[in-house]
Design a protein around this motif. Structure first.
Motif: not given
Length: 302
Positions: A241, A206, A210
Protein backbone atom coordinates in the motif's frame (compact mmCIF):
# COMPACT_ATOMS: atom_id res chain seq x y z
CA UNK A 1 12.34 3.47 -35.23
CA UNK A 2 12.16 5.64 -32.12
CA UNK A 3 9.48 8.29 -31.87
CA UNK A 4 10.91 11.57 -30.64
CA UNK A 5 8.90 13.29 -27.92
CA UNK A 6 7.65 16.67 -29.13
CA UNK A 7 8.89 19.33 -26.73
CA UNK A 8 5.58 21.11 -27.12
CA UNK A 9 3.65 18.18 -25.64
CA UNK A 10 5.96 17.84 -22.67
CA UNK A 11 5.65 21.56 -21.99
CA UNK A 12 1.88 21.44 -22.41
CA UNK A 13 1.22 18.61 -19.95
CA UNK A 14 3.74 19.91 -17.42
CA UNK A 15 4.69 17.97 -14.33
CA UNK A 16 1.21 17.27 -12.97
CA UNK A 17 -2.23 16.37 -14.28
CA UNK A 18 -5.45 14.93 -12.89
CA UNK A 19 -6.62 11.37 -13.59
CA UNK A 20 -10.36 10.96 -13.03
CA UNK A 21 -12.95 8.36 -13.87
CA UNK A 22 -15.67 10.72 -12.66
CA UNK A 23 -14.91 13.31 -15.35
CA UNK A 24 -15.95 10.89 -18.08
CA UNK A 25 -19.37 10.29 -16.54
CA UNK A 26 -22.31 10.23 -18.95
CA UNK A 27 -24.94 10.93 -16.28
CA UNK A 28 -27.09 13.79 -17.69
CA UNK A 29 -27.38 15.52 -14.32
CA UNK A 30 -23.58 15.82 -14.03
CA UNK A 31 -22.69 17.26 -17.42
CA UNK A 32 -22.73 20.90 -16.37
CA UNK A 33 -20.53 20.22 -13.35
CA UNK A 34 -18.10 18.20 -15.46
CA UNK A 35 -17.54 21.21 -17.69
CA UNK A 36 -17.16 23.56 -14.73
CA UNK A 37 -14.71 21.18 -13.05
CA UNK A 38 -12.58 20.76 -16.17
CA UNK A 39 -12.36 24.54 -16.58
CA UNK A 40 -11.37 24.90 -12.94
CA UNK A 41 -8.67 22.22 -13.18
CA UNK A 42 -7.19 24.14 -16.10
CA UNK A 43 -7.19 27.35 -14.07
CA UNK A 44 -5.63 25.53 -11.11
CA UNK A 45 -2.61 24.83 -13.28
CA UNK A 46 -2.89 21.14 -14.06
CA UNK A 47 -1.45 20.47 -17.49
CA UNK A 48 -3.56 17.47 -18.44
CA UNK A 49 -6.83 15.75 -17.63
CA UNK A 50 -6.71 11.96 -17.99
CA UNK A 51 -10.14 10.38 -18.40
CA UNK A 52 -10.21 6.95 -16.77
CA UNK A 53 -12.71 4.13 -16.91
CA UNK A 54 -12.41 2.99 -20.53
CA UNK A 55 -12.93 6.50 -21.83
CA UNK A 56 -13.46 7.47 -25.45
CA UNK A 57 -12.63 10.37 -27.73
CA UNK A 58 -16.13 11.78 -27.26
CA UNK A 59 -15.54 12.20 -23.53
CA UNK A 60 -12.51 14.39 -24.23
CA UNK A 61 -14.36 16.30 -26.95
CA UNK A 62 -17.06 17.21 -24.44
CA UNK A 63 -14.55 18.74 -22.00
CA UNK A 64 -12.63 20.47 -24.79
CA UNK A 65 -15.61 22.77 -25.28
CA UNK A 66 -15.19 24.17 -21.76
CA UNK A 67 -11.39 24.54 -21.74
CA UNK A 68 -8.78 26.43 -23.72
CA UNK A 69 -5.38 24.84 -23.24
CA UNK A 70 -5.35 21.82 -20.89
CA UNK A 71 -4.39 18.59 -22.67
CA UNK A 72 -7.15 15.98 -22.65
CA UNK A 73 -6.26 12.29 -22.79
CA UNK A 74 -8.02 8.95 -22.64
CA UNK A 75 -6.63 6.88 -19.81
CA UNK A 76 -7.41 4.57 -21.44
CA UNK A 77 -9.48 3.81 -24.52
CA UNK A 78 -10.12 0.06 -24.50
CA UNK A 79 -9.09 -1.26 -27.92
CA UNK A 80 -11.40 -4.25 -27.52
CA UNK A 81 -14.46 -2.03 -27.60
CA UNK A 82 -13.81 0.68 -30.19
CA UNK A 83 -12.92 0.14 -33.85
CA UNK A 84 -9.68 1.78 -34.94
CA UNK A 85 -11.14 3.50 -38.02
CA UNK A 86 -13.94 5.05 -35.95
CA UNK A 87 -11.49 6.22 -33.29
CA UNK A 88 -9.23 7.71 -35.95
CA UNK A 89 -12.14 9.63 -37.48
CA UNK A 90 -13.28 10.92 -34.08
CA UNK A 91 -9.77 11.94 -33.21
CA UNK A 92 -9.38 13.84 -36.50
CA UNK A 93 -12.60 15.77 -35.82
CA UNK A 94 -11.42 16.69 -32.32
CA UNK A 95 -8.00 17.70 -33.61
CA UNK A 96 -9.61 19.95 -36.24
CA UNK A 97 -11.83 21.64 -33.66
CA UNK A 98 -9.19 21.88 -30.91
CA UNK A 99 -5.66 21.49 -32.36
CA UNK A 100 -2.94 19.96 -30.19
CA UNK A 101 -5.28 19.40 -27.24
CA UNK A 102 -5.78 15.62 -27.30
CA UNK A 103 -3.66 12.53 -26.66
CA UNK A 104 -5.14 9.13 -27.49
CA UNK A 105 -4.33 6.77 -24.62
CA UNK A 106 -4.73 3.13 -25.66
CA UNK A 107 -4.86 -0.07 -23.64
CA UNK A 108 -5.58 -3.77 -24.17
CA UNK A 109 -7.44 -4.00 -20.83
CA UNK A 110 -7.72 -7.33 -18.97
CA UNK A 111 -9.17 -10.76 -19.67
CA UNK A 112 -11.83 -10.24 -17.00
CA UNK A 113 -12.98 -6.94 -18.50
CA UNK A 114 -12.51 -7.03 -22.28
CA UNK A 115 -14.57 -8.98 -24.76
CA UNK A 116 -12.60 -11.36 -26.98
CA UNK A 117 -9.44 -10.70 -24.94
CA UNK A 118 -6.44 -12.50 -26.38
CA UNK A 119 -2.80 -11.86 -27.21
CA UNK A 120 -2.74 -8.27 -25.88
CA UNK A 121 0.60 -7.40 -27.47
CA UNK A 122 -0.32 -8.69 -30.93
CA UNK A 123 -3.76 -7.13 -30.67
CA UNK A 124 -2.20 -3.76 -29.84
CA UNK A 125 0.20 -4.04 -32.79
CA UNK A 126 -2.73 -4.76 -35.10
CA UNK A 127 -4.67 -1.82 -33.67
CA UNK A 128 -1.74 0.55 -34.20
CA UNK A 129 -1.40 -0.72 -37.76
CA UNK A 130 -5.08 0.06 -38.29
CA UNK A 131 -4.65 3.58 -36.89
CA UNK A 132 -1.70 4.11 -39.24
CA UNK A 133 -3.67 2.98 -42.30
CA UNK A 134 -6.95 4.73 -41.45
CA UNK A 135 -8.37 7.35 -43.80
CA UNK A 136 -7.42 9.92 -41.16
CA UNK A 137 -4.33 8.33 -39.54
CA UNK A 138 -3.48 8.94 -35.89
CA UNK A 139 0.18 10.07 -35.69
CA UNK A 140 2.41 8.19 -33.29
CA UNK A 141 3.13 11.49 -31.52
CA UNK A 142 -0.58 11.79 -30.67
CA UNK A 143 -1.03 8.41 -28.96
CA UNK A 144 0.29 6.87 -25.76
CA UNK A 145 0.12 3.27 -24.54
CA UNK A 146 -0.96 1.91 -21.16
CA UNK A 147 2.17 -0.23 -21.08
CA UNK A 148 3.32 -2.36 -18.14
CA UNK A 149 5.53 -5.23 -19.31
CA UNK A 150 8.82 -4.80 -21.18
CA UNK A 151 7.43 -5.74 -24.62
CA UNK A 152 4.60 -3.23 -24.40
CA UNK A 153 6.99 -0.57 -23.14
CA UNK A 154 9.20 -1.11 -26.19
CA UNK A 155 6.12 -0.85 -28.39
CA UNK A 156 5.20 2.42 -26.65
CA UNK A 157 8.72 3.68 -27.32
CA UNK A 158 8.69 2.72 -30.99
CA UNK A 159 5.12 3.40 -32.07
CA UNK A 160 3.70 5.99 -29.69
CA UNK A 161 4.78 9.12 -27.89
CA UNK A 162 5.40 7.10 -24.75
CA UNK A 163 3.80 5.17 -21.90
CA UNK A 164 1.01 5.80 -19.39
CA UNK A 165 1.40 2.96 -16.83
CA UNK A 166 -1.10 2.43 -14.02
CA UNK A 167 -0.53 1.21 -10.47
CA UNK A 168 3.26 1.44 -10.40
CA UNK A 169 6.08 2.47 -8.08
CA UNK A 170 9.12 4.73 -8.47
CA UNK A 171 11.23 1.58 -8.85
CA UNK A 172 9.08 0.58 -11.81
CA UNK A 173 9.47 4.07 -13.29
CA UNK A 174 13.25 3.76 -13.18
CA UNK A 175 13.10 0.43 -15.04
CA UNK A 176 10.56 1.75 -17.54
CA UNK A 177 12.65 4.83 -18.28
CA UNK A 178 15.61 2.60 -19.08
CA UNK A 179 13.50 0.70 -21.64
CA UNK A 180 11.80 3.76 -23.09
CA UNK A 181 14.92 5.91 -23.30
CA UNK A 182 14.87 9.67 -22.78
CA UNK A 183 12.98 10.21 -26.03
CA UNK A 184 9.62 8.93 -24.77
CA UNK A 185 7.02 10.60 -22.59
CA UNK A 186 6.58 8.69 -19.34
CA UNK A 187 3.32 9.75 -17.68
CA UNK A 188 2.26 7.29 -14.95
CA UNK A 189 -0.98 7.38 -13.01
CA UNK A 190 -0.17 8.00 -9.35
CA UNK A 191 -2.79 7.38 -6.66
CA UNK A 192 -3.05 9.94 -3.85
CA UNK A 193 -4.94 9.90 -0.54
CA UNK A 194 -4.95 13.27 1.25
CA UNK A 195 -4.81 11.74 4.71
CA UNK A 196 -1.95 11.74 7.23
CA UNK A 197 -3.36 9.26 9.77
CA UNK A 198 -1.82 5.90 8.76
CA UNK A 199 -4.73 3.58 9.55
CA UNK A 200 -7.31 5.76 7.83
CA UNK A 201 -5.10 6.37 4.80
CA UNK A 202 -4.34 2.68 4.33
CA UNK A 203 -7.97 1.65 4.75
CA UNK A 204 -8.98 4.08 2.01
CA UNK A 205 -6.14 2.84 -0.17
CA UNK A 206 -7.04 -0.83 0.35
CA UNK A 207 -10.67 -0.29 -0.65
CA UNK A 208 -9.34 1.11 -3.91
CA UNK A 209 -6.55 -1.41 -4.48
CA UNK A 210 -8.41 -4.62 -3.69
CA UNK A 211 -10.13 -4.78 -7.09
CA UNK A 212 -6.96 -4.12 -9.09
CA UNK A 213 -4.80 -6.57 -7.16
CA UNK A 214 -7.09 -9.37 -8.36
CA UNK A 215 -6.34 -8.61 -12.02
CA UNK A 216 -3.50 -10.85 -13.29
CA UNK A 217 -1.79 -8.16 -15.37
CA UNK A 218 -1.26 -5.89 -12.38
CA UNK A 219 -0.39 -8.79 -10.07
CA UNK A 220 2.24 -10.06 -12.51
CA UNK A 221 3.80 -6.62 -12.85
CA UNK A 222 3.97 -6.18 -9.08
CA UNK A 223 5.58 -9.59 -8.69
CA UNK A 224 8.21 -8.57 -11.24
CA UNK A 225 8.99 -5.72 -8.83
CA UNK A 226 9.51 -8.20 -5.98
CA UNK A 227 6.15 -8.20 -4.22
CA UNK A 228 4.76 -11.55 -3.08
CA UNK A 229 1.34 -13.21 -3.02
CA UNK A 230 1.09 -12.27 0.65
CA UNK A 231 1.59 -8.60 -0.28
CA UNK A 232 -1.26 -8.79 -2.79
CA UNK A 233 -3.94 -10.28 -0.50
CA UNK A 234 -6.57 -8.42 1.53
CA UNK A 235 -6.19 -5.18 -0.39
CA UNK A 236 -2.43 -5.22 0.02
CA UNK A 237 0.14 -5.37 2.79
CA UNK A 238 1.25 -2.13 4.44
CA UNK A 239 4.44 -2.46 2.42
CA UNK A 240 2.54 -2.69 -0.88
CA UNK A 241 0.00 0.00 0.00
CA UNK A 242 2.72 2.45 0.95
CA UNK A 243 4.60 1.71 -2.27
CA UNK A 244 1.58 2.19 -4.56
CA UNK A 245 -0.40 4.95 -2.86
CA UNK A 246 0.92 8.38 -1.92
CA UNK A 247 -0.41 9.58 1.43
CA UNK A 248 0.72 11.50 4.52
CA UNK A 249 1.35 15.11 5.46
CA UNK A 250 1.72 17.65 2.67
CA UNK A 251 5.50 17.47 2.98
CA UNK A 252 5.43 13.66 2.89
CA UNK A 253 3.19 13.64 -0.18
CA UNK A 254 5.46 16.10 -1.98
CA UNK A 255 8.48 13.96 -1.13
CA UNK A 256 6.78 10.84 -2.51
CA UNK A 257 5.74 12.60 -5.73
CA UNK A 258 9.31 13.80 -6.13
CA UNK A 259 10.45 10.17 -6.03
CA UNK A 260 8.48 9.46 -9.22
CA UNK A 261 9.99 12.45 -10.99
CA UNK A 262 13.48 11.62 -9.79
CA UNK A 263 13.04 8.04 -11.03
CA UNK A 264 12.34 9.33 -14.54
CA UNK A 265 8.67 10.30 -14.87
CA UNK A 266 8.00 13.40 -16.95
CA UNK A 267 4.40 13.91 -15.84
CA UNK A 268 2.28 12.48 -13.02
CA UNK A 269 -1.43 11.83 -13.64
CA UNK A 270 -2.69 12.18 -10.08
CA UNK A 271 -5.75 10.11 -9.15
CA UNK A 272 -7.28 11.36 -5.92
CA UNK A 273 -8.94 8.66 -3.82
CA UNK A 274 -11.35 9.70 -1.09
CA UNK A 275 -12.78 7.84 1.88
CA UNK A 276 -16.21 7.71 0.26
CA UNK A 277 -16.02 6.50 -3.35
CA UNK A 278 -18.95 8.15 -5.16
CA UNK A 279 -19.60 9.86 -8.49
CA UNK A 280 -19.25 13.23 -6.77
CA UNK A 281 -16.28 15.24 -7.97
CA UNK A 282 -13.68 15.87 -5.22
CA UNK A 283 -13.27 19.50 -6.23
CA UNK A 284 -12.24 20.86 -2.84
CA UNK A 285 -9.53 18.22 -2.59
CA UNK A 286 -8.38 18.90 -6.15
CA UNK A 287 -7.87 22.52 -5.06
CA UNK A 288 -5.80 21.36 -2.09
CA UNK A 289 -3.80 19.10 -4.38
CA UNK A 290 -3.18 22.04 -6.73
CA UNK A 291 -1.80 24.09 -3.83
CA UNK A 292 0.38 21.19 -2.77
CA UNK A 293 1.84 20.54 -6.23
CA UNK A 294 2.37 24.26 -6.77
CA UNK A 295 4.65 24.26 -3.74
CA UNK A 296 6.40 21.19 -5.14
CA UNK A 297 7.07 22.94 -8.46
CA UNK A 298 8.46 25.94 -6.60
CA UNK A 299 11.06 23.91 -4.74
CA UNK A 300 14.46 23.66 -6.46
CA UNK A 301 15.31 20.14 -7.51
CA UNK A 302 11.76 18.82 -7.05
Amino acid sequence: MHTQRPAALKDAVGRFGIFSQELRSEAPALQGELLDAAAELEELGFGAIWLGGSSGVHHAAHLAEATDRVVLATGILNISYEAADTVAEQRAELEHAHPDRFVLGLGASHAQLAKHYQRPYSTMVEYLDALDSATTPVPAQSRILAALGPRMLRLARDRAVGAHPYLVTPEYIEQARHILSDAALLAPEVTVVLESEPRSARETARRFLDYYLQLPNYAANLKRLGFTDDDLTGGGSDFLVDALVVWGTDDAINARLAEFHTAGADHLALQLITEEQTEALPRAQWRRLADLTARSKAQPGI
